[in-house]
Design a protein around this motif. Structure first.
Motif: not given
Length: 668
Positions: A8, A11, A109, A111, A120, A122, A162, A165
């Protein structure tokens, strides 16, 4: 080999415009299932699916779903920290076992990347939520605690997010399973994962180019919302029921605090409990383990239900009551038509038929293992009532309150009785002081005067000396009788008397009692005494000496309060209770109706201890009562009022097999 950095965090650092939100696990579960259902409903092939479950225990709950998803794609990666059997494998899909101290163990998670859509999820678990779960390390959290876990993260359908991730998580997968490099490279090339920022921007511009059916996704969320609403409604109902239960218990507790009257408390309990549970009938009555029957004392009735108030029910023939005695727990019958205990009991079958009882609950009122009463609930006619645990718990709680109330009322009644006994004892003490002071001082003074006269005046005429001696002897006898009565009553009340029952004829005892009057009749004129004793009156069984004592004291008492021209009668008959009833009646002063019972109290004297015209200490009738009670008889007085004469009755057990009486009349 564990990785400490968060997916996270990476991201958010790569895409600074993203703003994380707060989610509860229940919401994330619904979102995850919706994303998975979207894959199952789509007709497109081979999407990329990456799922990280923190711990193996959470993965096991969803393993069957991922077996179904594996039929849609061969690009499925499932990550989890192993706890039992989770290992790196490629059976249905790729399993990736990471180290328990990896940052992935605190993240969730999911995705999904397909040709025409991507989503996604997360998230990272909140630190406070983790701390709570660590408080119980050896226990699996309960459902409520688990669904309330909090996460912070991103959920989006933006394709670019997405893809980023997916890139971050796939790079971690290769750390743990480098042998998947070729498979990962194929999927990255297919969906453009890891491309330049310019290509990523183009992907973001086309992020909503989606031609699949999103209905499964929407339906999943709607179902989740409906389920949540149902749970919320159920929680509100539970809270309302609990509040009603607390109000009911409080109302009964208030009644207990407001009043020590057990009748009022039981009636309030029956009314409140019956209304709360909407029963056809609620009964509360006293019952002990040794009782053969019980009378219905308190009742709540619903409309159209017949009353059973005041009826007497057999307890020994009631199998439900007997089961309560054995287990000291409540008994419930859902359907009396089918219950074997009811069908095999004529007494219960009659109650069911007569009063329409279809469902039956009996709860004992206990205090420290002692049975005090029963609470009954009846649901009448159709349909039968399914007893719920909450209802049974409520009835049990009310029965506990009732038990405490009954013990409290009983203790108060005992306290009142004890106070009355103390007051009576105080009165007895006062009377004892007054009577002994008078009864002892008066004859002692007389004896002292007589003896001093005899000692100081030797020339006193012989006739006067005889008068002095006679007076001293008479008063000394009076004192002897007083002391003897005190000792007799004390022995009787303390239980130190040894009884010697024997078979006797009543006439013999009456004759012995009358012979005691001969000495008195030679100096005093007494009323005429008549006896009416049947020659064939059944033999009686009693201690002869004590029976003569009772007769003598009753006759002596009648002589004291009957003028010489009056009449005293002694009668005896056999009553229906296998007892001989003896009556000593006179035509004398009589007794007021409100004093018929207290004349048997110790030291009772109608005129008062110091103002009486008749001699005595007021102990004679009290002694008679103790003696009669000793052979399990009864003694009582009757009178029509002042100057109407009085009758004293007492009973004596007969010897079994004795013949019936034939009355005869004898005058003395």
């Amino acid at each position: 080999m564990s990785i400490s950095t968060s997916v996270l965090s990476d991201l958010l650092q790569s895409l600074p415009y993203l703003r994380p939100q707060l989610y509860f696990k229940a919401s994330l579960t619904a979102l995850s299932h919706a994303m998975e259902d979207q894959v199952l409903a789509a007709t497109l092939d081979q999407p990329l699916i990456i799922a990280s479950f923190q711990r193996e225990r959470f993965y096991r709950q969803e393993a069957h779903r991922y077996q179904r998803l594996s039929q849609r794609s061969n690009q499925i990666y499932v990550l989890s920290a192993p706890e039992t059997e989770f290992v790196n494998s490629s059976e249905y899909y790729e399993k990736v076992a990471f180290e328990p101290d990896d940052a992935l163990s605190q993240e969730w998670h999911l995705v999904v990347v397909a040709n025409n859509y991507a989503t996604c999820l997360v998230c990272r678990e909140n630190l406070g939520s983790i701390a709570k779960s660590q408080e119980l390390p050896d226990m699996i959290p309960s459902l409520d605690m688990d669904t309330a876990r909090r996460f912070e993260g991103i959920w989006t359908s933006e394709r670019g997010v997405s893809l980023k991730a997916a890139e971050l998580i796939l790079s971690r997968i290769l750390v743990y399973r480098p042998e998947l490099a070729d498979k990962v490279a194929q999927v990255c090339q297919r969906f453009g994962i890891g491309e330049s920022r310019r290509e990523l921007g183009a992907a973001i511009q086309n992020e909503y180019a989606c031609d699949i059916d999103t209905d499964p996704f929407v339906q999943r969320l709607v179902t989740y919302l409906q389920a949540s609403q149902y749970k919320l409604h159920k929680a509100y109902r539970s809270i309302t029921a609990q509040a009603r239960k607390e109000r009911l218990v409080n109302s009964i507790s208030t009644a207990i605090r407001r009043s020590l009257d057990s009748q009022e408390i039981l009636q309030v309990a029956a009314q409140e409990l019956g209304q709360h549970l909407e029963a056809g009938r609620c009964l509360i009555y006293r019952a002990q383990a040794t009782d053969a029957t019980a009378t219905i004392e308190h009742e709540f009735l619903n409309q159209g239900v017949p009353s059973v108030l005041g009826q007497t029910w057999d307890l020994q023939l009631n199998p439900l009551f007997q089961e309560i005695l054995q287990k000291l727990e409540g008994v419930c019958v859902t359907d009396t038509v089918a219950d074997y205990r009811v069908k095999n009991s004529p007494a219960l079958s009659l109650i069911v038929k007569q009063f329409g009882v279809r469902s039956w609950l009996m709860e004992p009122v206990l205090f420290q293992g002692r049975l005090l009463g029963i609470v009954e609930l009846h649901y009448c006619y159709f349909p039968s009532h399914e007893w719920q645990p909450g209802e049974l718990d409520l009835v049990k709680a009310i029965a506990t309150q009732i038990g405490a109330a009954l013990i409290q009322a009983e203790a108060f009644a005992n306290l009142e009785k004890l106070n009355q006994q103390l007051e009576a004892l105080d009165r007895t003490r006062s009377n004892l002081i007054a009577i002994t002071g008078h009864e002892l001082r008066t004859p002692l003074s007389t004896i002292q005067v007589c003896l001093e006269s005899l000692a100081t005046e030797p020339d006193m005429p012989w006739e006067l000396q005889q008068v002095m001696l006679s007076t001293a002897l008479s008063d000394s006898e009076r004192m002897r009788k007083l002391v003897q009565d005190f000792l007799t009553l004390s022995n009787l009340e303390s239980g130190r008397v040894e009884w010697h029952p024997e078979s006797l004829t009543l006439q013999e005892c009456v004759d012995l009692a009358l012979s005691r009057l001969r000495t008195r009749s030679s100096t005093e004129k007494i009323p005429q005494i008549k006896t009416q004793i049947g020659k064939t009156l059944p033999l009686i069984r009693a201690d002869g000496d004590w029976l003569v004592e009772v007769l003598a004291k009753l006759i002596d008492n009648a002589c004291k309060f009957t003028p010489a021209e009056g009449e005293i009668s002694i009668k005896a008959t056999r009553n229906r209770n296998q007892m001989v009833e003896v009556t000593v009646a006179d035509t004398g002063r009589g007794i007021e109706p409100n004093r018929l019972e207290i004349v048997f109290d110790r030291f009772y004297q109608e005129e008062g201890a110091l103002r009486r015209t008749a001699g005595g200490t007021g102990l004679g009738l009290a002694i008679c009562r103790q003696i009669v009670n000793g052979w399990n008889g009864k003694i009582w007085a009757e009178s029509n009022g002042k100057d109407q004469g009085s009758q004293f009755h007492f009973t004596i057990p007969i010897v079994q097999g004795s013949v019936e009486e034939k009355p005869s009349l004898i005058a003395h």
